[in-house]
Design a protein around this motif. Structure first.
Motif, PDB file in Angstrom:
ATOM      1  N   LEU A  92       0.786  -1.239   0.000  1.00 39.09           N
ATOM      2  CA  LEU A  92       0.000   0.000   0.000  1.00 39.09           C
ATOM      3  C   LEU A  92       0.822   1.296   0.000  1.00 39.09           C
ATOM      4  O   LEU A  92       0.501   2.221  -0.746  1.00 39.09           O
ATOM      5  CB  LEU A  92      -0.977  -0.016   1.180  1.00 39.09           C
ATOM      6  N   PRO A  93       1.919   1.388   0.798  1.00 42.05           N
ATOM      7  CA  PRO A  93       2.680   2.647   0.757  1.00 42.05           C
ATOM      8  C   PRO A  93       3.177   2.974  -0.652  1.00 42.05           C
ATOM      9  O   PRO A  93       3.218   4.142  -1.039  1.00 42.05           O
ATOM     10  CB  PRO A  93       3.850   2.388   1.708  1.00 42.05           C
ATOM     11  N   ALA A 146       1.624   2.242  -3.372  1.00 36.88           N
ATOM     12  CA  ALA A 146       0.486   2.709  -4.171  1.00 36.88           C
ATOM     13  C   ALA A 146       0.388   4.224  -4.085  1.00 36.88           C
ATOM     14  O   ALA A 146       0.139   4.905  -5.078  1.00 36.88           O
ATOM     15  CB  ALA A 146      -0.801   2.067  -3.674  1.00 36.88           C
ATOM     16  N   TYR A 147       0.603   4.756  -2.879  1.00 35.43           N
ATOM     17  CA  TYR A 147       0.510   6.207  -2.719  1.00 35.43           C
ATOM     18  C   TYR A 147       1.704   6.921  -3.320  1.00 35.43           C
ATOM     19  O   TYR A 147       1.712   8.128  -3.465  1.00 35.43           O
ATOM     20  CB  TYR A 147       0.343   6.554  -1.240  1.00 35.43           C
ATOM     21  N   LYS A 148       2.731   6.139  -3.664  1.00 43.67           N
ATOM     22  CA  LYS A 148       3.885   6.733  -4.318  1.00 43.67           C
ATOM     23  C   LYS A 148       3.672   6.747  -5.823  1.00 43.67           C
ATOM     24  O   LYS A 148       4.410   7.385  -6.551  1.00 43.67           O
ATOM     25  CB  LYS A 148       5.112   5.882  -3.977  1.00 43.67           C
ATOM     26  N   VAL A 204       3.545   3.812  -7.689  1.00 43.11           N
ATOM     27  CA  VAL A 204       4.211   2.672  -8.329  1.00 43.11           C
ATOM     28  C   VAL A 204       3.137   1.759  -8.914  1.00 43.11           C
ATOM     29  O   VAL A 204       2.091   1.547  -8.305  1.00 43.11           O
ATOM     30  CB  VAL A 204       5.051   1.904  -7.292  1.00 43.11           C
ATOM     31  N   ARG A 259       4.763  -3.075  -7.624  1.00 42.43           N
ATOM     32  CA  ARG A 259       4.422  -2.926  -6.228  1.00 42.43           C
ATOM     33  C   ARG A 259       4.327  -4.299  -5.556  1.00 42.43           C
ATOM     34  O   ARG A 259       4.912  -4.546  -4.516  1.00 42.43           O
ATOM     35  CB  ARG A 259       3.052  -2.271  -6.215  1.00 42.43           C
ATOM     36  N   MET A 280      -2.451   7.403 -10.979  1.00 40.18           N
ATOM     37  CA  MET A 280      -3.014   7.456  -9.632  1.00 40.18           C
ATOM     38  C   MET A 280      -4.536   7.288  -9.665  1.00 40.18           C
ATOM     39  O   MET A 280      -5.116   6.668  -8.789  1.00 40.18           O
ATOM     40  CB  MET A 280      -2.642   8.809  -9.011  1.00 40.18           C
ATOM     41  N   GLU A 321      -5.487   3.886  -9.577  1.00 46.11           N
ATOM     42  CA  GLU A 321      -5.377   3.354  -8.213  1.00 46.11           C
ATOM     43  C   GLU A 321      -6.641   3.662  -7.419  1.00 46.11           C
ATOM     44  O   GLU A 321      -7.202   2.800  -6.748  1.00 46.11           O
ATOM     45  CB  GLU A 321      -4.183   3.988  -7.491  1.00 46.11           C
ATOM     46  N   MET A 326      -9.192   1.054  -5.715  1.00 48.14           N
ATOM     47  CA  MET A 326      -9.534   1.114  -4.292  1.00 48.14           C
ATOM     48  C   MET A 326     -11.041   1.241  -4.121  1.00 48.14           C
ATOM     49  O   MET A 326     -11.647   0.603  -3.258  1.00 48.14           O
ATOM     50  CB  MET A 326      -8.850   2.318  -3.643  1.00 48.14           C
ATOM     51  N   ARG A 362      -4.015   4.840   6.441  1.00 47.00           N
ATOM     52  CA  ARG A 362      -3.554   5.263   5.117  1.00 47.00           C
ATOM     53  C   ARG A 362      -2.711   6.525   5.223  1.00 47.00           C
ATOM     54  O   ARG A 362      -1.693   6.674   4.548  1.00 47.00           O
ATOM     55  CB  ARG A 362      -4.748   5.501   4.192  1.00 47.00           C
ATOM     56  N   ILE A 391       0.809   5.777   6.706  1.00 44.59           N
ATOM     57  CA  ILE A 391       1.796   5.173   5.807  1.00 44.59           C
ATOM     58  C   ILE A 391       2.069   6.047   4.595  1.00 44.59           C
ATOM     59  O   ILE A 391       2.742   5.623   3.673  1.00 44.59           O
ATOM     60  CB  ILE A 391       1.385   3.761   5.356  1.00 44.59           C
ATOM     61  N   GLY A 392       1.555   7.275   4.595  1.00 46.80           N
ATOM     62  CA  GLY A 392       2.030   8.225   3.604  1.00 46.80           C
ATOM     63  C   GLY A 392       1.029   8.743   2.606  1.00 46.80           C
ATOM     64  O   GLY A 392       1.415   9.405   1.647  1.00 46.80           O
ATOM     65  N   ALA A 393      -0.279   8.459   2.807  1.00 49.10           N
ATOM     66  CA  ALA A 393      -1.254   9.049   1.893  1.00 49.10           C
ATOM     67  C   ALA A 393      -1.418  10.532   2.229  1.00 49.10           C
ATOM     68  O   ALA A 393      -1.538  10.883   3.400  1.00 49.10           O
ATOM     69  CB  ALA A 393      -2.591   8.334   2.025  1.00 49.10           C
ATOM     70  N   THR A 394      -1.398  11.374   1.203  1.00 44.38           N
ATOM     71  CA  THR A 394      -1.641  12.792   1.462  1.00 44.38           C
ATOM     72  C   THR A 394      -3.150  13.015   1.555  1.00 44.38           C
ATOM     73  O   THR A 394      -3.943  12.177   1.136  1.00 44.38           O
ATOM     74  CB  THR A 394      -1.079  13.659   0.326  1.00 44.38           C
ATOM     75  N   GLN A 432      -4.788  12.648  -1.657  1.00 43.58           N
ATOM     76  CA  GLN A 432      -4.998  11.277  -2.122  1.00 43.58           C
ATOM     77  C   GLN A 432      -6.220  10.659  -1.456  1.00 43.58           C
ATOM     78  O   GLN A 432      -6.982   9.939  -2.095  1.00 43.58           O
ATOM     79  CB  GLN A 432      -3.742  10.435  -1.859  1.00 43.58           C
TER      80      GLN A 432
END
Lengths: 294, 405
Positions: free
Chosen positions: A108-109, A111-113, A115, A120, B1, B4, B8, B315, B318-321, B324
């Motif tokens: 998941l991390p 995904a937010y990047k 990739v 991934r 994105m 993605e 989701m 989320r 772990i780095g979701a803005t 996002q």
């Protein structure tokens, strides 16, 4: 050059009389490759410190440099990106997404990047293999044991090759055997060159760390480097020493105060209190008797 | 994105199928009802246009009551057609025949009474007193037998529509059988062919029992002239003939224009105007269901956001803005509304086929309508997803992680 450098960092909650100082001008520097255990009683500010170091929270005052960059005043988006790329979190309650499979959780991390899914999942396969769970890739979190879940969480923390891994009571929800497996894994992760910051209540876990920080009331009381595998005596002592100020002690202080100045507090002095105690005991007895009659 | 977000969204919709279905319901109902109603309206318009081309160009229709060719929609207008009968008299019909340029005149008189055959009453038909040029004027062929001739105008004969033959006599060609109106016996001499769809706008022939005017008058009782059809001479300008008729009839009515003279297209459009306006009105009501559907999505999305507080916290950690998270939740409501629109379109297409098969109506669902309605549905989804998504994006990660949900 230290990886993390904080200077006179404070965190204050609330206003006026309700002000709580969670962190009181803490300065600290952490080098790459260290395994640090942060200890301290509840309310000592260790979680606040972790949240600020993990960029989930902002300090009220002070500086925070990560990899020689000021990060304490960055925008939320920038902080989220730093979290994504440089910080791996491991939580007490694992915090995996229940609707995603293990491998999707780990990936998941990325995904937010942005990739792509194929790359991934490949990367996730690699780290899952590292934590020894490559056979559980397509399980869902509710099909795994606590210890396995925490290993998945470690894999997720590792996937971005972070500068620092922040673990908040990683063994808090685990039985002793699983806890050991997880700690051994964290040790391996550390030995691979990762920087690990772990909050724990359990003094015996400090043997995995090479540096122990003891916090109390928003201050760092001890900061000591030790050999890995050793629980330093000072920590044990500190734990014992600080343990003496339990809730009972605080109550004792209050009763002492009340004895000294009964008028000002307008509460009747201790002897009567003891009477009421005995009364309550008799009440308990009588209820027991009633219970027997029934 | 965006891909993605889409994945989701699909995952989370799959995770709660029943709830997603409920969320989409408003959009589904909105899309399908708007499309069916617009399709019906289009269909009627198409039928009218077709019918206009079929009816003789030289046809003029006189109706009782003043009827503006196009009137604003109101409930009063819906009622008024029925209450304005009676202003046309037999005198008007006779006088119209004398107007210059008129070739033939056919009255449509409503005879009060019920037809019966074999002691069975036929309630759903209309008994019409008319004259012999009617089939030519309406271009309505007689399938069995023949329409009554001018010579038969005093004979006790009847020509019936297809539906009367089927429902009252229960046979295809009851020529030679007799039916009773007010105790008088009429022999069936002709059966009309099935009337083409859409022609109901002028006169419903299928359930009519046509009697010669003179013979019907001998029944006693009243004959209400509901319409008078006039055929202008082919060489004449239809509009000027219509003008002449108007002048003549105004004289008859002591200077008052309490009737309407309509040329071909006017007659048809005026008849369908009310239906069309009704369709627009109903479509407007159906659009309200879009708003309700949008509110439904918003409501469920708000519930989803608070239910998934912890997920949002994870989320973010772990780095979701925030952006996002916003994108992810907006995408969810977009996907919900796209799915809803798709199901709605499918339902609309299916029901339009059903309507075609089971009724005379021919709804037309054009690709333009599908695209337009889908776009509106998706716009509704996006708009109603924005607020809940913004709420999700604003959530503080620390507090979200602490949440039990």
């Amino acid at each position: 050059m230290p990886l993390i450098e904080i200077k006179e960092l404070s965190k204050v909650y609330g206003f006026g009389d309700a002000t709580t100082i969670a962190l009181d001008e803490i300065s600290l520097s952490i080098n790459r490759g260290e395994f640090i255990a942060i200890m301290g009683p509840s309310g000592s500010g260790k979680t606040t410190l972790m949240n600020i170091l993990g960029l989930l929270d902002r300090p009220t005052h002070g500086e925070y440099k990560l990899s020689n960059q000021h990060v304490e005043r960055k925008t939320k988006i920038a902080q989220a990106m730093i979290r994504r790329d440089n910080i791996g979190f491991i939580f007490q309650s694992f915090n995996l997404l229940p609707r995603l499979t293990i491998i999707e959780n780990v990936a998941l991390p990325l995904a937010y990047k942005g990739v792509y899914q194929k790359r991934r999942l490949k990367a996730a396969e690699v780290v899952l293999d590292q934590v020894g769970l490559s056979d559980k890739e397509y399980y869902y979190p509710n099909q795994l044991s606590g210890g396995q879940l925490q290993r998945v969480a470690i894999a997720r923390a590792l996937i971005n090759d972070p500068s620092i891994i922040i673990a908040d009571e990683p063994t808090g929800n685990l039985d002793s055997v699983s806890a050991r497996v997880v700690m051994e894994l964290l040790k391996e992760v550390h030995e691979l060159g990762n920087t690990v910051l772990m909050v724990t209540h359990n003094p015996s876990l400090t043997r995995y760390a090479d540096r122990i920080i003891y916090m109390h009331d928003g201050n760092i009381v001890y900061d000591e480097s030790t050999a890995v595998g050793e629980v330093p005596k000072r920590v044990q002592k500190a734990v014992e020493a600080l343990r003496t100020s339990t809730d009972d002690d605080k109550l004792a202080d209050v009763s002492a105060m009340m004895e000294e100045m009964p008028e000002q507090l307008s509460i009747k002095p201790v002897p009567k209190k003891s009477k009421s105690k005995s009364k309550s005991k008799t009440k308990v007895k009588s209820t027991r008797k009633k219970g027997k009659k029934k | 994105m965006i891909l993605e977000y889409f994945k989701m969204a699909l995952a989370s919709i799959r995770g709660s199928k029943f709830r997603s279905m409920l969320t989409m319901l408003g959009i589904i109902i909105g899309v399908s009802s708007v499309m069916i109603i617009v399709g019906l309206g289009e269909g009627v318009r198409g039928q009218v246009a077709q019918q206009v081309s079929e009816v003789s160009e030289s046809l003029i229709v006189i109706r009782p009551g003043k009827q503006a060719p196009s009137r604003p929609f109101s409930l009063d207008n819906l009622r008024s057609n029925d209450s304005r009968t009676g202003s046309l008299s037999e005198q008007d019909w006779r006088d119209t025949e004398k107007v210059e340029g008129v070739q033939s005149v056919v009255p449509i008189g409503i005879v009060s009474g019920v037809a019966s055959y074999d002691d069975v009453d036929y309630d759903s038909g209309t008994i019409i007193a008319t004259t012999s040029p009617l089939p030519d004027l309406l271009e309505q062929p007689v399938e069995f037998g023949a329409f009554f001739t001018p010579e038969e105008s005093r004979r006790q004969v009847a020509v019936i529509g297809r539906a009367v033959a089927d429902d009252l006599f229960q046979e295809a060609a009851p020529v030679g059988k007799s039916l009773f109106v007010r105790g008088q016996r009429y022999i069936v001499v002709g059966v009309f062919a099935q009337q083409k769809q859409g022609t109901f706008a002028v006169l419903n022939v299928n359930n009519s029992i046509m009697l010669p005017y003179e013979a019907a008058r001998e029944l006693g009782g009243t004959i209400q002239l509901s319409q008078v059809y006039v055929e202008a001479e082919a060489s004449r300008d239809v509009s000027s003939v219509a003008g002449n008729i108007t002048e003549r009839l105004i004289d008859n009515h002591a200077g008052q224009e309490d009737f309407t003279v309509l040329e071909r297209e006017e007659a048809l459009e005026a008849t369908n105007e009310t239906f069309y306006q009704l369709a627009v009105f109903t479509a407007g009501v159906a659009f309200i269901s879009f708003i309700v559907g949008g509110i439904g999505i918003m409501n469920i999305m708000f519930a989803t956001v608070s239910e998934r507080t912890r997920e949002i916290g994870i989320r973010k950690a772990i780095g979701a803005t925030s952006q996002q998270i916003l994108g992810q939740f907006i995408m969810e409501s977009v996907v919900l509304s796209i799915l809803g629109a798709m199901i709605g379109v499918a339902i609309a297409l299916l029901s339009s086929v059903l309507i075609r098969v089971t009724t005379d109506l021919q709804p037309i669902i054009t690709p333009r309508v599908i695209v337009l309605v889908s776009v509106i549905a998706i716009a509704t989804g996006v708009t109603s997803g924005i607020l809940p998504a913004a709420k999700a994006a604003r959530k503080d990660p620390i507090e979200s992680l602490r949440s039990q949900n």
